[in-house]
Design an enzyme around this catalytic site. Structure first.
Site, PDB file in Angstrom:
ATOM      1  N   GLU A 183       0.129  -1.018   5.846  1.00 30.97           N
ATOM      2  CA  GLU A 183       1.181  -0.426   6.681  1.00 30.97           C
ATOM      3  C   GLU A 183       0.943   1.065   6.889  1.00 30.97           C
ATOM      4  O   GLU A 183       1.131   1.586   7.996  1.00 30.97           O
ATOM      5  CB  GLU A 183       2.567  -0.658   6.052  1.00 30.97           C
ATOM      6  N   ASP A 185       0.850  -1.202   0.000  1.00 36.26           N
ATOM      7  CA  ASP A 185       0.000   0.000   0.000  1.00 36.26           C
ATOM      8  C   ASP A 185       0.879   1.243   0.000  1.00 36.26           C
ATOM      9  O   ASP A 185       2.065   1.183   0.338  1.00 36.26           O
ATOM     10  CB  ASP A 185      -0.957   0.006   1.199  1.00 36.26           C
TER      11      ASP A 185
END
Ligand code: BES
Ligand code: MN
Ligand code: MN
Length: 461
Positions: free
Chosen positions: A158, A88
């Site tokens: 994250e 991400d």
């Protein structure tokens, strides 16, 4: 048979092209409008891990975005390296500050990257750095040079606090069993001064809401007679630091570990130019806690920063109004031993206490995590140090970073293994900012260095 250098020379254009494909997908975990893109990114990485020689790859469902797990087990008696990374990325806004669109990668030369750098959101944090590990694996498997077992665990949350990973890890302790965890999601000092990150700061992130009157008011009719939540919030925030830039929350420093003079002297040996630092940021002076150097302020000391503040009228022209509410997002970077949940509680009670009676205060905790420090005498550190020595021809400097990867402390707790942070980005690569980029040289140097880590770690084990 090729050396890693030869293999990179032969395949570098493809390595760059593949990374560019990955960077084209806007996998922004914070914004649900991009959820299909986040999932598509996971699919692409699954495919790349299979192509790179993993025997078994799966998409593991979680309450949030899936976690990619891959492995190649060549001999259960050999050590196992667990690679962690994230697919991400941070939101790209403000979009108008990008020189080229964030998800249309372009290669441009910069002063620090004369061989060119790939400009795109996620180039350095963390798609580029994560993908170095995929390509290093491709080399080791295709040339029959993998010296030990390897597992991959790549997550998609994250940048929003790794909640699903915190759920996944304790449920999969057996599957994730390893001898060392290797992460490339940090930086190094400079291309000719490699460093290994030995510490990360913890984090407590909160949002505050200050409510005054029950509706927005005419600032002439009511101004001066009722509390203006924005004025009050500003005052409250200003009071969180004293004249020495010390944080004023009672108990905040209680568990902060003070470094010895020897440790601080050692830190001060790392090459650093205050002039270059100021020039790069266009500032006339630095600012921070009294009694500490710039490098200490951004690594071994805790901080408190407003990340966003809003309320009232911010549109075009002027509107005379006293807003009913004011808001701020506040982050506290913590050092090892400070407990993030304790700090969040201290913040909440202090913030509620300093509010005047004329307003109501609401503190909502977001995410957080513990800091991390890793010793330099571990097998993992020694293997990493030898790997850099091999490819950079200099021994890397251990250095604590100011950034946070909160899940690392949880890895140690649940999986009982040390994490080695081999980052190849530069602080100037603009991660989380407009025009994020990752040097082509850094990308290829990472791919070159990683296989040596496997070799030396297996030898030392
Ligand atoms: N890769 C960064 C952390 C980082 C960057 C550490 C450079 C050291 C050097 C990571 O993706 C990140 O941005 N972490 C967040 C915390 C997270 C909980 C949102 C951070 O540090 O703000
Ligand atoms: Mn990252
Ligand atoms: Mn990040």
């Amino acid at each position: 048979m090729h050396t890693i250098k030869e293999y990179i020379e032969k395949n570098k254009q493809r390595f760059i092209d593949e990374l560019i494909e990955l960077l084209k997908i806007p996998s922004i975990s914070a914004d649900t409008a991009f959820s299909q893109d986040v999932l598509n990114t996971a699919d692409l990485i699954i495919k790349s891990l299979k192509d790179a020689g993993c025997d078994h790859v799966e998409l593991c469902e979680t309450p949030g975005y899936p976690i990619i797990y891959g492995e190649k087990i060549i001999d259960p008696k050999l050590p196992t390296v667990l690679i962690y990374g994230h697919y991400d990325v941070q939101p790209a806004d403000p979009l108008d500050l990008w020189d080229s669109p964030p998800f249309e990668p372009v290669i441009k030369k910069t002063d620090l990257h004369p061989d060119g750098a790939i400009f795109a959101r996620g180039a350095c944090d963390d798609k580029g750095q994560m993908y170095m590990h995929v390509k290093a694996l491709e080399y080791m498997t295709s040339e029959g040079k993998l010296p030990c077992n390897v597992k991959f665990m790549i997550e998609g949350e994250e940048e929003v606090g790794s909640e699903s990973l915190a759920w996944f890890v304790p449920r999969n302790v057996e599957k994730l069993a390893n001898d060392v965890i290797l992460i490339s999601d940090t930086g190094m000092i400079a291309n000719n001064i490699p460093s290994i990150t030995t510490g990360l700061r913890g984090l407590s992130y909160v949002e505050v809401e200050v409510t005054g009157p029950n509706r927005d008011l005419h600032s002439g009719l009511y101004g001066g007679a009722v509390a203006n939540p924005i004025n009050i919030l500003s005052k409250m925030i200003a009071s969180l630091h004293d004249e020495n830039n010390h944080i004023t929350i009672p108990g905040f420093y209680d568990k902060v570990e003070e470094l010895s003079k020897e440790e601080r002297d050692e830190m001060a040996k790392a090459p650093f130019s205050l002039e270059a630092y100021k020039n790069a940021l266009d500032i006339d002076d630095v600012y921070g806690e009294k009694g500490y150097t710039t490098n200490e302020r951004n690594s071994i000391r805790p901080t408190l920063d407003v990340n966003g503040i809003w309320g009232g009228y911010t549109g075009e022209g002027a509107k005379t109004v006293i807003a009913s509410k004011a808001y701020a997002k506040i982050s506290m970077r913590l050092v090892p031993n400070q407990n993030w949940e304790e700090i969040t509680a201290l913040f909440k009670s202090h913030f509620e206490k300093i509010a005047p009676k004329s307003v109501k205060v609401n503190v909502t905790p977001h995410h957080g995590g513990q800091g991390y420090v890793t010793p330099i005498d571990s097998k993992g550190y020694q293997a990493a140090s030898k790997a850099y020595k091999e490819t950079f021809d200099v021994t890397p400097i251990p250095q604590r970073s100011g950034g946070s990867i909160p899940i690392v402390a949880l890895f140690e707790k649940e999986l009982k293994s040390k994490t080695i942070l081999m980052g190849f980005g530069l602080n100037s690569d603009a991660i989380h900012s407009p025009n994020e980029h990752f040097g082509i040289w850094n990308y290829l140097k990472g791919i070159e260095t990683i296989p040596y880590f496997y070799t030396y770690f297996t030898e030392l084990h």
